[in-house]
Write a protein that holds these residues in place. Structure first.
Motif, PDB file in Angstrom:
ATOM      1  N   ALA A 278       0.834  -1.204   0.000  1.00 18.00           N
ATOM      2  CA  ALA A 278       0.000   0.000   0.000  1.00 18.00           C
ATOM      3  C   ALA A 278       0.871   1.257   0.000  1.00 18.00           C
ATOM      4  CB  ALA A 278      -0.917  -0.002   1.221  1.00 18.00           C
ATOM      5  N   GLY A 279       0.501   2.213  -0.839  1.00 19.94           N
ATOM      6  CA  GLY A 279       1.172   3.504  -0.851  1.00 19.94           C
ATOM      7  C   GLY A 279       2.491   3.536  -1.582  1.00 19.94           C
ATOM      8  N   VAL A 280       2.897   2.429  -2.202  1.00 19.25           N
ATOM      9  CA  VAL A 280       4.165   2.409  -2.942  1.00 19.25           C
ATOM     10  C   VAL A 280       3.846   2.543  -4.431  1.00 19.25           C
ATOM     11  CG1 VAL A 280       6.272   1.139  -3.460  1.00 19.25           C
ATOM     12  CG2 VAL A 280       5.214   0.933  -1.197  1.00 19.25           C
ATOM     13  N   PRO A 281       4.133   3.708  -5.032  1.00 25.87           N
ATOM     14  CA  PRO A 281       3.733   3.955  -6.421  1.00 25.87           C
ATOM     15  C   PRO A 281       4.591   3.195  -7.427  1.00 25.87           C
ATOM     16  CG  PRO A 281       4.969   5.820  -5.576  1.00 25.87           C
ATOM     17  CD  PRO A 281       4.783   4.880  -4.420  1.00 25.87           C
ATOM     18  N   LEU A 282       4.107   3.152  -8.653  1.00 27.78           N
ATOM     19  CA  LEU A 282       4.843   2.473  -9.717  1.00 27.78           C
ATOM     20  C   LEU A 282       6.231   3.065  -9.906  1.00 27.78           C
ATOM     21  CD1 LEU A 282       2.043   2.021 -12.430  1.00 27.78           C
ATOM     22  CD2 LEU A 282       3.165   0.200 -11.123  1.00 27.78           C
ATOM     23  N   ALA A 283       6.354   4.386  -9.775  1.00 31.82           N
ATOM     24  CA  ALA A 283       7.668   5.010  -9.970  1.00 31.82           C
ATOM     25  C   ALA A 283       8.684   4.468  -8.965  1.00 31.82           C
ATOM     26  CB  ALA A 283       7.545   6.526  -9.822  1.00 31.82           C
ATOM     27  N   ARG A 284       8.261   4.271  -7.729  1.00 31.97           N
ATOM     28  CA  ARG A 284       9.162   3.720  -6.716  1.00 31.97           C
ATOM     29  C   ARG A 284       9.472   2.254  -7.009  1.00 31.97           C
ATOM     30  NH1 ARG A 284      13.518   3.498  -3.860  1.00 31.97           N
ATOM     31  NH2 ARG A 284      13.318   2.554  -1.782  1.00 31.97           N
ATOM     32  N   LEU A 285       8.481   1.502  -7.452  1.00 30.89           N
ATOM     33  CA  LEU A 285       8.710   0.105  -7.807  1.00 30.89           C
ATOM     34  C   LEU A 285       9.683  -0.005  -8.968  1.00 30.89           C
ATOM     35  CD1 LEU A 285       5.012  -1.123  -7.514  1.00 30.89           C
ATOM     36  CD2 LEU A 285       6.898  -1.757  -5.987  1.00 30.89           C
ATOM     37  N   GLU A 286       9.594   0.925  -9.924  1.00 26.82           N
ATOM     38  CA  GLU A 286      10.540   0.926 -11.045  1.00 26.82           C
ATOM     39  C   GLU A 286      11.946   1.283 -10.582  1.00 26.82           C
ATOM     40  OE1 GLU A 286       7.745   1.808 -14.942  1.00 26.82           O
ATOM     41  OE2 GLU A 286       8.661   3.515 -13.906  1.00 26.82           O
ATOM     42  N   GLU A 287      12.055   2.164  -9.588  1.00 24.69           N
ATOM     43  CA  GLU A 287      13.370   2.461  -9.028  1.00 24.69           C
ATOM     44  C   GLU A 287      14.003   1.203  -8.431  1.00 24.69           C
ATOM     45  OE1 GLU A 287      13.077   5.487  -6.092  1.00 24.69           O
ATOM     46  OE2 GLU A 287      12.430   7.046  -7.504  1.00 24.69           O
ATOM     47  N   LEU A 288      13.173   0.413  -7.758  1.00 28.07           N
ATOM     48  CA  LEU A 288      13.671  -0.786  -7.088  1.00 28.07           C
ATOM     49  C   LEU A 288      13.977  -1.917  -8.066  1.00 28.07           C
ATOM     50  CD1 LEU A 288      11.200  -0.843  -4.063  1.00 28.07           C
ATOM     51  CD2 LEU A 288      13.635  -0.279  -3.975  1.00 28.07           C
ATOM     52  N   LEU A 289      13.137  -2.043  -9.112  1.00 29.83           N
ATOM     53  CA  LEU A 289      13.208  -3.198 -10.000  1.00 29.83           C
ATOM     54  C   LEU A 289      13.819  -2.881 -11.360  1.00 29.83           C
ATOM     55  CD1 LEU A 289       9.633  -4.498  -9.222  1.00 29.83           C
ATOM     56  CD2 LEU A 289      11.712  -5.785  -8.755  1.00 29.83           C
ATOM     57  N   GLY A 290      13.731  -1.633 -11.778  1.00 28.08           N
ATOM     58  CA  GLY A 290      14.108  -1.246 -13.137  1.00 28.08           C
ATOM     59  C   GLY A 290      12.862  -0.968 -13.960  1.00 28.08           C
ATOM     60  N   ASN A 291      12.888   0.108 -14.751  1.00 29.98           N
ATOM     61  CA  ASN A 291      11.681   0.472 -15.507  1.00 29.98           C
ATOM     62  C   ASN A 291      11.457  -0.392 -16.735  1.00 29.98           C
ATOM     63  OD1 ASN A 291      13.583   1.472 -17.281  1.00 29.98           O
ATOM     64  ND2 ASN A 291      13.152   3.628 -16.847  1.00 29.98           N
ATOM     65  N   ASP A 292      12.363  -1.344 -16.967  1.00 30.67           N
ATOM     66  CA  ASP A 292      12.162  -2.286 -18.058  1.00 30.67           C
ATOM     67  C   ASP A 292      11.463  -3.564 -17.583  1.00 30.67           C
ATOM     68  OD1 ASP A 292      14.315  -3.084 -16.505  1.00 30.67           O
ATOM     69  OD2 ASP A 292      15.478  -3.872 -18.194  1.00 30.67           O
ATOM     70  N   ARG A 293      11.071  -3.601 -16.323  1.00 30.84           N
ATOM     71  CA  ARG A 293      10.365  -4.756 -15.776  1.00 30.84           C
ATOM     72  C   ARG A 293       8.858  -4.547 -15.865  1.00 30.84           C
ATOM     73  NH1 ARG A 293      14.630  -6.352 -16.785  1.00 30.84           N
ATOM     74  NH2 ARG A 293      16.159  -7.316 -15.384  1.00 30.84           N
ATOM     75  N   ARG A 294       8.138  -5.653 -16.042  1.00 30.43           N
ATOM     76  CA  ARG A 294       6.665  -5.615 -16.143  1.00 30.43           C
ATOM     77  C   ARG A 294       6.090  -5.590 -14.729  1.00 30.43           C
ATOM     78  NH1 ARG A 294       6.696 -11.107 -18.323  1.00 30.43           N
ATOM     79  NH2 ARG A 294       4.414 -11.038 -18.464  1.00 30.43           N
ATOM     80  N   ILE A 295       5.536  -4.445 -14.360  1.00 26.73           N
ATOM     81  CA  ILE A 295       5.117  -4.219 -12.981  1.00 26.73           C
ATOM     82  C   ILE A 295       3.644  -3.815 -12.928  1.00 26.73           C
ATOM     83  CG2 ILE A 295       5.569  -2.920 -10.859  1.00 26.73           C
ATOM     84  CD1 ILE A 295       8.382  -2.337 -11.975  1.00 26.73           C
ATOM     85  N   VAL A 296       2.932  -4.400 -12.000  1.00 25.66           N
ATOM     86  CA  VAL A 296       1.523  -4.060 -11.788  1.00 25.66           C
ATOM     87  C   VAL A 296       1.334  -3.786 -10.298  1.00 25.66           C
ATOM     88  CG1 VAL A 296      -0.883  -4.763 -12.055  1.00 25.66           C
ATOM     89  CG2 VAL A 296       0.852  -5.585 -13.678  1.00 25.66           C
ATOM     90  N   ARG A 297       0.749  -2.662 -10.014  1.00 23.44           N
ATOM     91  CA  ARG A 297       0.408  -2.318  -8.628  1.00 23.44           C
ATOM     92  C   ARG A 297      -1.047  -2.701  -8.401  1.00 23.44           C
ATOM     93  NH1 ARG A 297       0.019   3.859  -6.343  1.00 23.44           N
ATOM     94  NH2 ARG A 297      -0.738   3.311  -4.248  1.00 23.44           N
ATOM     95  N   ILE A 298      -1.310  -3.479  -7.362  1.00 29.40           N
ATOM     96  CA  ILE A 298      -2.681  -3.913  -7.096  1.00 29.40           C
ATOM     97  C   ILE A 298      -3.094  -3.505  -5.686  1.00 29.40           C
ATOM     98  CG2 ILE A 298      -2.480  -5.838  -8.713  1.00 29.40           C
ATOM     99  CD1 ILE A 298      -2.235  -7.747  -6.396  1.00 29.40           C
ATOM    100  N   MET A 299      -4.380  -3.221  -5.528  1.00 31.26           N
ATOM    101  CA  MET A 299      -4.912  -2.810  -4.234  1.00 31.26           C
ATOM    102  C   MET A 299      -6.143  -3.652  -3.925  1.00 31.26           C
ATOM    103  SD  MET A 299      -4.862  -1.137  -1.490  1.00 31.26           S
ATOM    104  CE  MET A 299      -3.352  -0.276  -1.900  1.00 31.26           C
ATOM    105  N   PRO A 300      -5.939  -4.874  -3.383  1.00 31.46           N
ATOM    106  CA  PRO A 300      -7.078  -5.662  -2.912  1.00 31.46           C
ATOM    107  C   PRO A 300      -7.465  -5.183  -1.515  1.00 31.46           C
ATOM    108  CG  PRO A 300      -5.057  -6.881  -2.585  1.00 31.46           C
ATOM    109  CD  PRO A 300      -4.664  -5.564  -3.195  1.00 31.46           C
ATOM    110  N   ASN A 301      -8.575  -5.660  -0.984  1.00 33.25           N
ATOM    111  CA  ASN A 301      -8.876  -5.363   0.419  1.00 33.25           C
ATOM    112  C   ASN A 301      -8.991  -6.654   1.213  1.00 33.25           C
ATOM    113  OD1 ASN A 301     -11.484  -6.337  -0.078  1.00 33.25           O
ATOM    114  ND2 ASN A 301     -12.459  -4.337   0.033  1.00 33.25           N
TER     115      ASN A 301
END
Length: 269
Positions: A98-121
């Motif tokens: 929660a609260g971790v945006p795609l831009a931060r995930l790309e910083e961690l993983l690389g922007n060439d990685r296939r990334i999906v942010r999901i918010m289930p409850n």
């Protein structure tokens, strides 16, 4: 679908998602595994799903085609850093942090990685989640379809722009707590009027469940359903007038607004 799904983190959300994937036959038990440093969490994951849970995150990543980052936001960076070297362009990476945006995930993983942010409850624990998800630019429409299929195995899911995920957090992410408060208050009202506590709580919970089912299954606007219950001069319209006098509707609107704004604040830290 039948991809190998690996979880980094074996807690309740990982268990709930895994059970949903299994129930809908999207994966088999041998196509699921989780990594977690906690023996208790690993044991609970295996008990809940029948699938393997190990203490080696590198092994999870090597085996997985779909990788679910199911660790708490404060542990995400360290968890990703420990496995980043083996995450490739062949992985579809889903994050429920929660609260971790795609831009931060790309910083961690690389922007060439296939990334999906999901918010289930939390209702995914009972197969009734309300989820939103968004993709980075590298992920494809095929990836979106895969994620939608996975999330719909535990409830309903909507693909949305990332700018709206904070609103999803404010509504369906935090919303269960609002509904629990409603159920508790309805039951308290019943007790005040003389009902036994267990009867009042059961009636309140079933009333909320039944009303939600009516909205979903009839497709009728809740305002129309409300009007159908409120007979002229009757008990329901009297209760509705009291709710309006005490700001019930505006309080819920403000709760969603406040939770959304807080989610935005946390994302911008």
């Amino acid at each position: 679908m039948k991809h190998v799904v690996g979880f980094l983190g074996a807690g309740q959300m990982a268990q709930a998602l895994a059970r949903g994937f299994l129930a809908k036959d999207l994966v088999g038990v041998d196509q699921l595994l989780a990594g977690d440093p906690s023996p208790a969490s690993r044991s609970a994951f295996t008990d809940a799903t029948g699938a393997r849970a190990i203490d080696d995150n590198l092994e999870v990543v090597r085996e997985a085609e779909i990788l679910v980052l199911a660790v708490k936001p404060q542990y995400l960076a360290s968890a990703v850093e420990s496995v980043r070297s083996v995450i490739t362009e062949n992985h579809l990476v889903l994050s429920i942090a929660a609260g971790v945006p795609l831009a931060r995930l790309e910083e961690l993983l690389g922007n060439d990685r296939r990334i999906v942010r999901i918010m289930p409850n939390t209702a995914c624990l009972v197969g009734a989640s309300a989820s939103g998800y968004c993709l980075n630019a590298t992920a494809s429409d095929e990836d979106a379809a895969t994620v939608g299929q996975l999330l719909e195995s535990v409830g309903v899911a909507f693909r949305l722009p990332e700018s709206l995920l904070d609103a999803v957090t404010g509504l369906s992410g935090s919303g269960p707590a609002y509904v629990y408060l409603l159920i508790e208050a309805l039951a308290d009202g019943g007790v005040r009027m003389g009902l036994p506590r267990d009867v009042a709580l059961s009636l309140a919970a079933q009333t909320v469940r039944g009303a939600a089912t009516m909205v979903q299954e009839t497709g009728t606007h809740p305002g129309q359903l409300k009007d159908a219950v409120a007979s002229p001069g009757g008990t329901t319209i009297e209760g509705l007038a009291t709710l309006e006098a005490h700001g019930f509707r505006s309080a819920l609107i403000e709760a969603v607004t406040a939770a959304t704004e807080r989610s935005r604040e946390l994302a911008n830290r």
